[in-house]
Scaffold this motif. Sequence first.
Motif, short mmCIF file in Angstrom:
data_model
loop_
_atom_site.label_atom_id
_atom_site.label_comp_id
_atom_site.label_asym_id
_atom_site.label_seq_id
_atom_site.Cartn_x
_atom_site.Cartn_y
_atom_site.Cartn_z
N MET A 1 0.82 -1.21 0.00
CA MET A 1 0.00 0.00 0.00
C MET A 1 0.85 1.27 0.00
O MET A 1 0.43 2.31 -0.51
N ASP A 2 2.06 1.21 0.55
CA ASP A 2 2.94 2.37 0.53
C ASP A 2 3.92 2.34 -0.63
O ASP A 2 4.57 3.35 -0.93
N ALA A 3 4.03 1.20 -1.30
CA ALA A 3 4.94 1.09 -2.45
C ALA A 3 4.21 1.35 -3.76
O ALA A 3 4.75 2.01 -4.66
N TRP A 4 2.98 0.83 -3.90
CA TRP A 4 2.27 0.90 -5.16
C TRP A 4 0.99 1.73 -5.10
O TRP A 4 0.30 1.88 -6.10
N GLY A 5 0.67 2.22 -3.93
CA GLY A 5 -0.51 3.07 -3.82
C GLY A 5 -1.74 2.32 -3.34
O GLY A 5 -1.81 1.09 -3.39
N ARG A 6 -2.72 3.07 -2.89
CA ARG A 6 -3.94 2.47 -2.35
C ARG A 6 -4.89 1.98 -3.45
O ARG A 6 -5.49 0.92 -3.35
N ARG A 7 -5.01 2.78 -4.51
CA ARG A 7 -6.03 2.52 -5.53
C ARG A 7 -5.83 1.18 -6.22
O ARG A 7 -6.72 0.32 -6.23
N TRP A 8 -4.65 0.98 -6.82
CA TRP A 8 -4.45 -0.24 -7.60
C TRP A 8 -4.22 -1.46 -6.72
O TRP A 8 -4.52 -2.58 -7.13
N VAL A 9 -3.72 -1.28 -5.50
CA VAL A 9 -3.58 -2.42 -4.59
C VAL A 9 -4.97 -2.91 -4.18
O VAL A 9 -5.25 -4.12 -4.19
N THR A 10 -5.84 -1.98 -3.82
CA THR A 10 -7.21 -2.37 -3.46
C THR A 10 -7.92 -3.00 -4.64
O THR A 10 -8.56 -4.05 -4.52
N CYS A 11 -7.83 -2.35 -5.78
CA CYS A 11 -8.48 -2.87 -6.99
C CYS A 11 -7.93 -4.24 -7.35
O CYS A 11 -8.68 -5.18 -7.64
N GLY A 12 -6.60 -4.38 -7.33
CA GLY A 12 -5.97 -5.64 -7.74
C GLY A 12 -6.31 -6.80 -6.83
O GLY A 12 -6.61 -7.91 -7.30
N THR A 13 -6.24 -6.58 -5.52
CA THR A 13 -6.53 -7.68 -4.58
C THR A 13 -7.99 -8.11 -4.65
O THR A 13 -8.29 -9.31 -4.61
N MET A 14 -8.90 -7.14 -4.79
CA MET A 14 -10.32 -7.50 -4.91
C MET A 14 -10.59 -8.22 -6.23
O MET A 14 -11.39 -9.16 -6.28
#
Length: 611
Positions: A402-415
């Motif tokens: 979340m601190d390396a790649w950002g909140r948006r795409w980490v949340t989107c990708g994991t979901m």
Amino acid sequence: MDLDDILPYVGKFGLYQKLIYVILCIPASIPAVFTLFNVVFISATPEHWCRVPEIDFLYQMTPSERKSLTIPLEKRDGRIQHSRCKMFDVNFTQVAYDALSQGMKPVADPNWPKTTCRHGWVYDREVFENTLVSEMDVVCTESWKPTLATSLFYAGSLFGNILFGYIADKFGRKISFLALVVTNVLLGIIAAFPSNYTAYIVYRTLIGFTFPSIFQIPFIMGLELMSPDKRTFSGIVVCVFFASAMALLAGIAAAVREWFKLSLITSAPFIFLVAYWWILPESPRWLLSNNRIDEAEVIIQKIAKVNKKEIPPNFIRTFLEEWKDTNSEVKGEESKAYILDLFRNRNLCKKVTIVSFVWVVNAVVYSGLSLGASQLGVNAYLAFAISSLVEIPADLLVWYAMDAWGRRWVTCGTMLVGGLACICTIFIPNDNVWGPVILSNIGKFGIAASFAVIYVYAGELFPTVLRGSAMAIGSVVSSVGLIAAPHILYLSELYGRAVPIIIMGIMSVAGATAVAFLPETLNTHLPQTVKDGEEFGKNMKFWSCVKRKSSKKNEQTRSNPESPQVEMQSPSIWNTSDERGPSVKEDCLIDTSKQSLTNKLDNNSTNALIT
């Protein structure tokens, strides 16, 4: 008075805070997990079929042969299996006599008439010695009752969260925690002695009043002693504690295998938590917010002593005047924002709508995959333990991501990954038992990871003056959605165990799609006013990625006293973030994992009431 101004002088995360934090992780994990998830084993439904007392005398036949004689076959879960709720409607005494008189064993005729069970049920005791469902025959026409019990548990938690949150804000964290422990233990013991299943439903509803507060309040008591930069780490640690407690519950249930003993084991021992009244301090942050300076001074002096820091007497009062001067102007500005501003402004309205939807998805999918782990056709204890342990690597991974790649795409990708894995169960053959288990746990990994991000991400999207209101809306909406989660799981009884997993997979993919329309917040200053919030993310490019800041620039920005600061208010129990707000990368709701985990279990987190 801002406690974070004082902590550098007494220790931001010294020995005192570490000891208190570890002590508080016990009630924040084990009792909380046992309260929410013991129903998975207490109200489990073992394999069952109609009891036919007429054939009890047929000692020449094995139990399997008796079952084949009396119970018709039907298609369930894509496989041909013996019916759970029907039996052949014939005179089995005559059938047995006619066959045995000819020297043969009686054999069923598929064309015999059928009827519902008349003499109760026989339960398979290979996995469960007994459960409340098997003891009270809550099956077939009454199989909906365990689903109702879980739904009402979540409904109760919605109101209980508000009640105990009010007590904690009005009278203090300690008294709220004591009330929670006593209520939880007493109701847990009473629930072990239900006269019927309807009474148990009532008890579970009342127990729901203590969740998730039984997790939130002790964890917040520990979190409020720490500086903001330690809260993410502390949240990840309690996530690991929580997942480990779930695995522990599976081990205890497997060892006991009886609902009555399990019910007592998961409630009565926690009466020892009453002793915390004499061990734990009141939250100095709460004392300061209520202007109880002298009491806060005693605790601050103790913290400094244990952390081996030297401070003068009456240390707190030296900050009081400065605090009043620096906050008076901000308070006036904050009063100009109203909750309706979230809907009067198009961009803010879009964000609050998306966040509420994504929050519901995370809550329902996490709860559904956790509660449904034991219904996947493999050993219930093993399945639940696996489902619990996959959360640990998920939380650790997302801590970095979340601190390396950002909140948006980490949340989107994991979901998205978790959702697609769940949807893929539709391609698994019916005779492949472990396929759905593996895919559902990939889904659990994804949704656990997204939950570790979504709460902080949601908070960063809204301006300071409306952050609490926006979070409260998302929390309430998700709490209502959670009530539906058990009913989604009940579809497995009607249409097969893969159906709920597929539905939750579709929900997760829909949530991932919605997240993609939100702006990135990493390495950005949080909006403070309504105008800032409306403009924030308005010109976002859909395929934009997070922009990294050099460490040198970060340090320079942080050291610049004129860098924009974010005002974080904390009149509510659920806000443990820095009241003035850090800058740049720390410019967020730092208590991320506390909030995300609270949301999982029941997600009744009115802990979002950061006003």
